[in-house]
Write an enzyme that holds these catalytic residues in place. Structure first.
Site, mmCIF file in Angstrom:
data_model
loop_
_atom_site.group_PDB
_atom_site.id
_atom_site.type_symbol
_atom_site.label_atom_id
_atom_site.label_comp_id
_atom_site.label_asym_id
_atom_site.label_seq_id
_atom_site.Cartn_x
_atom_site.Cartn_y
_atom_site.Cartn_z
ATOM 1 N N THR A 164 0.254 -9.865 2.784
ATOM 2 C CA THR A 164 -0.403 -8.628 2.377
ATOM 3 C C THR A 164 0.519 -7.442 2.570
ATOM 4 O OG1 THR A 164 -2.393 -7.250 2.659
ATOM 5 C CG2 THR A 164 -1.421 -8.132 4.668
ATOM 6 N N ASN A 172 -1.238 -4.553 2.699
ATOM 7 C CA ASN A 172 -2.303 -3.637 3.101
ATOM 8 C C ASN A 172 -2.401 -3.638 4.640
ATOM 9 O OD1 ASN A 172 -4.890 -2.667 3.850
ATOM 10 N ND2 ASN A 172 -5.667 -3.033 1.779
ATOM 11 N N ASP A 215 -7.672 -12.111 -0.883
ATOM 12 C CA ASP A 215 -8.049 -11.295 -2.033
ATOM 13 C C ASP A 215 -9.494 -10.895 -1.838
ATOM 14 O OD1 ASP A 215 -6.840 -10.155 -4.458
ATOM 15 O OD2 ASP A 215 -8.603 -11.030 -5.411
ATOM 16 N N PHE A 266 -11.461 1.469 5.581
ATOM 17 C CA PHE A 266 -10.608 1.880 4.465
ATOM 18 C C PHE A 266 -11.357 1.652 3.159
ATOM 19 C CE2 PHE A 266 -9.147 -2.216 2.636
ATOM 20 C CZ PHE A 266 -9.551 -3.086 3.630
ATOM 21 N N GLY A 267 -10.707 2.005 2.062
ATOM 22 C CA GLY A 267 -11.254 1.697 0.735
ATOM 23 C C GLY A 267 -12.665 2.229 0.526
ATOM 24 N N ASP A 306 -15.315 1.607 2.225
ATOM 25 C CA ASP A 306 -16.167 1.578 3.420
ATOM 26 C C ASP A 306 -17.088 2.797 3.561
ATOM 27 O OD1 ASP A 306 -15.374 -0.920 4.263
ATOM 28 O OD2 ASP A 306 -13.916 -0.186 5.722
ATOM 29 N N HIS A 329 -17.019 -9.283 5.344
ATOM 30 C CA HIS A 329 -16.525 -10.355 4.480
ATOM 31 C C HIS A 329 -15.228 -10.951 5.045
ATOM 32 C CE1 HIS A 329 -14.915 -6.470 3.711
ATOM 33 N NE2 HIS A 329 -14.088 -6.831 2.745
ATOM 34 N N ARG A 330 -14.334 -10.095 5.524
ATOM 35 C CA ARG A 330 -13.035 -10.554 6.049
ATOM 36 C C ARG A 330 -13.225 -11.302 7.370
ATOM 37 N NH1 ARG A 330 -10.931 -6.311 4.967
ATOM 38 N NH2 ARG A 330 -10.217 -7.091 2.964
HETATM 39 P P1 ITT Z 1 -2.825 -7.040 -0.722
HETATM 40 O O1 ITT Z 1 -3.037 -7.612 -2.090
HETATM 41 O O2 ITT Z 1 -1.421 -6.627 -0.468
HETATM 42 O O3 ITT Z 1 -3.401 -7.924 0.363
HETATM 43 P P2 ITT Z 1 -4.632 -4.992 -1.672
HETATM 44 O O4 ITT Z 1 -5.209 -3.751 -1.076
HETATM 45 O O5 ITT Z 1 -3.916 -4.901 -2.984
HETATM 46 O O6 ITT Z 1 -3.672 -5.679 -0.587
HETATM 47 P P3 ITT Z 1 -6.676 -6.640 -2.898
HETATM 48 O O7 ITT Z 1 -5.913 -6.840 -4.164
HETATM 49 O O8 ITT Z 1 -7.352 -7.816 -2.264
HETATM 50 O O9 ITT Z 1 -5.769 -6.059 -1.731
HETATM 51 O O10 ITT Z 1 -7.719 -5.474 -3.183
HETATM 52 C C1 ITT Z 1 -8.643 -5.208 -2.239
HETATM 53 C C2 ITT Z 1 -9.302 -3.873 -2.555
HETATM 54 O O11 ITT Z 1 -10.714 -4.041 -2.391
HETATM 55 C C3 ITT Z 1 -8.871 -2.844 -1.548
HETATM 56 O O12 ITT Z 1 -7.733 -2.122 -1.977
HETATM 57 C C4 ITT Z 1 -10.126 -1.994 -1.420
HETATM 58 O O13 ITT Z 1 -10.197 -1.099 -2.497
HETATM 59 C C5 ITT Z 1 -11.231 -3.024 -1.579
HETATM 60 N N1 ITT Z 1 -11.591 -3.612 -0.271
HETATM 61 C C6 ITT Z 1 -11.311 -4.888 0.163
HETATM 62 N N2 ITT Z 1 -11.744 -5.058 1.416
HETATM 63 C C7 ITT Z 1 -12.286 -3.899 1.794
HETATM 64 C C8 ITT Z 1 -12.879 -3.450 2.983
HETATM 65 O O14 ITT Z 1 -12.956 -4.217 4.070
HETATM 66 N N3 ITT Z 1 -13.346 -2.199 3.020
HETATM 67 C C9 ITT Z 1 -13.265 -1.393 1.955
HETATM 68 N N4 ITT Z 1 -12.695 -1.714 0.802
HETATM 69 C C10 ITT Z 1 -12.205 -2.970 0.715
#
Ligand code: ITT
Length: 192
Positions: free
Chosen positions: A7, A9, A69, A148-149, A151, A177-178
Site C-alpha cells: 500500500t 496509503n 482494496d 481518513f477518506g 470516515d 471493514h479493515r
Molecule cells: P493503496 O491502493 O495504495 O492501498 P488507496 O488509498 O489507493 O491505497 P484503495 O484503492 O483501496 O486504496 O482505495 C480506497 C479508498 O476507499 C480510499 O482512498 C478511501 O477513499 C476509501 N476508504 C477505504 N477505506 C476507508 C476507511 O477506512 N475510511 C474511509 N475511507 C476509506
C-alpha cells in the site's frame, strides 16, 4: 512472520499495524522499503484489485505480500463509489470526494451504505483472500477529525450518532471493514 503490505496509503498502514499487534504478524510498507512506484489497480472488483496489487508487488520484490482494496458502497447510488472510491471526484482528495458524495445524496436517495475491504495474500503457498464489511449510513454533514477518506460522513450502525471519524483508532479497528478482514490474516497464514 513478516509481510510486505502493498500500500501507498499511510492511514491503512497505521490501522493494519494496530489491528495485527500481538498476532505475530508484522508488516513493512512500500514506503519502508523505498518502493515508490505506482501499483496498478485496473480491476472492476475489490477482490480483483487486491490480487492485482499483491501480485504486482510480489513480482517486483519477491517477498510475501498482502494488499488491501477497499471502498464505500452507497445503496442509493447503485453501490458507487465502490472500487472508484479513491478517485470519485476529479480532484481525488478526501475533501472533494466527500463534497461530491453529499451533492449526489439529494433528498429521497437511500443513504444506507457499507465500507468493504478485501485483502489478498500472495507468495505464501496458494493465493488467499479475506474480506470484511461495516454497515452504516451517510450523514447529512461531516463530523470528527479521526480516520481518513469518507470516515467523517459514515455513521456505523454499531455507533449510532457518531461518525467513523469520531471514534478512537481502537474503536474504529474493532468494527471496521479493515479490522474484520485483517483479523483473519493470522489464520490464513496458519498461525492460529
Ligand atoms: P493503496 O491502493 O495504495 O492501498 P488507496 O488509498 O489507493 O491505497 P484503495 O484503492 O483501496 O486504496 O482505495 C480506497 C479508498 O476507499 C480510499 O482512498 C478511501 O477513499 C476509501 N476508504 C477505504 N477505506 C476507508 C476507511 O477506512 N475510511 C474511509 N475511507 C476509506
Amino acid at each position: 512472520m513478516q509481510l510486505v503490505f502493498a500500500t501507498h496509503n499511510a492511514h491503512k498502514a497505521d490501522e493494519v499495524r494496530a489491528i495485527l499487534a500481538g498476532t505475530g504478524v508484522t508488516v513493512r510498507t512500500l514506503a519502508d522499503l523505498g518502493y515508490h512506484e505506482e501499483v496498478p489497480e485496473t480491476g472492476s472488483t475489490f477482490i480483483a484489485n487486491a490480487l492485482q496489487k499483491a501480485h504486482h508487488v510480489h513480482a517486483a520484490l519477491g517477498l510475501p505480500c498482502v494488499a488491501d482494496d477497499s471502498g464505500l458502497e452507497v445503496d442509493g447510488l447503485g453501490g458507487a463509489p465502490g472500487v472508484h472510491s479513491k478517485r470519485f471526484s476529479p480532484e481525488a482528495t478526501a475533501e472533494a470526494n466527500n463534497r461530491l458524495l453529499l451533492q449526489k445524496l439529494t433528498p429521497g436517495v437511500d443513504r444506507t451504505a457499507r465500507f468493504r475491504c478485501v485483502l489478498a495474500l500472495v507468495g505464501v503457498g496458494e493465493d488467499r483472500t479475506a474480506d470484511g464489511s461495516c454497515e452504516g449510513r451517510i450523514a447529512l454533514s461531516e463530523s470528527g477529525e479521526g480516520g481518513f477518506g469518507y470516515d467523517p460522513l459514515f455513521v456505523p450502525d454499531e455507533t449510532p450518532g457518531r461518525s467513523m471519524a469520531e471514534l478512537t483508532a481502537d474503536e474504529k479497528n474493532a468494527i471496521s471493514h479493515r479490522g474484520r478482514a485483517f483479523r483473519q490474516l493470522p489464520a490464513l497464514l496458519g498461525l492460529s
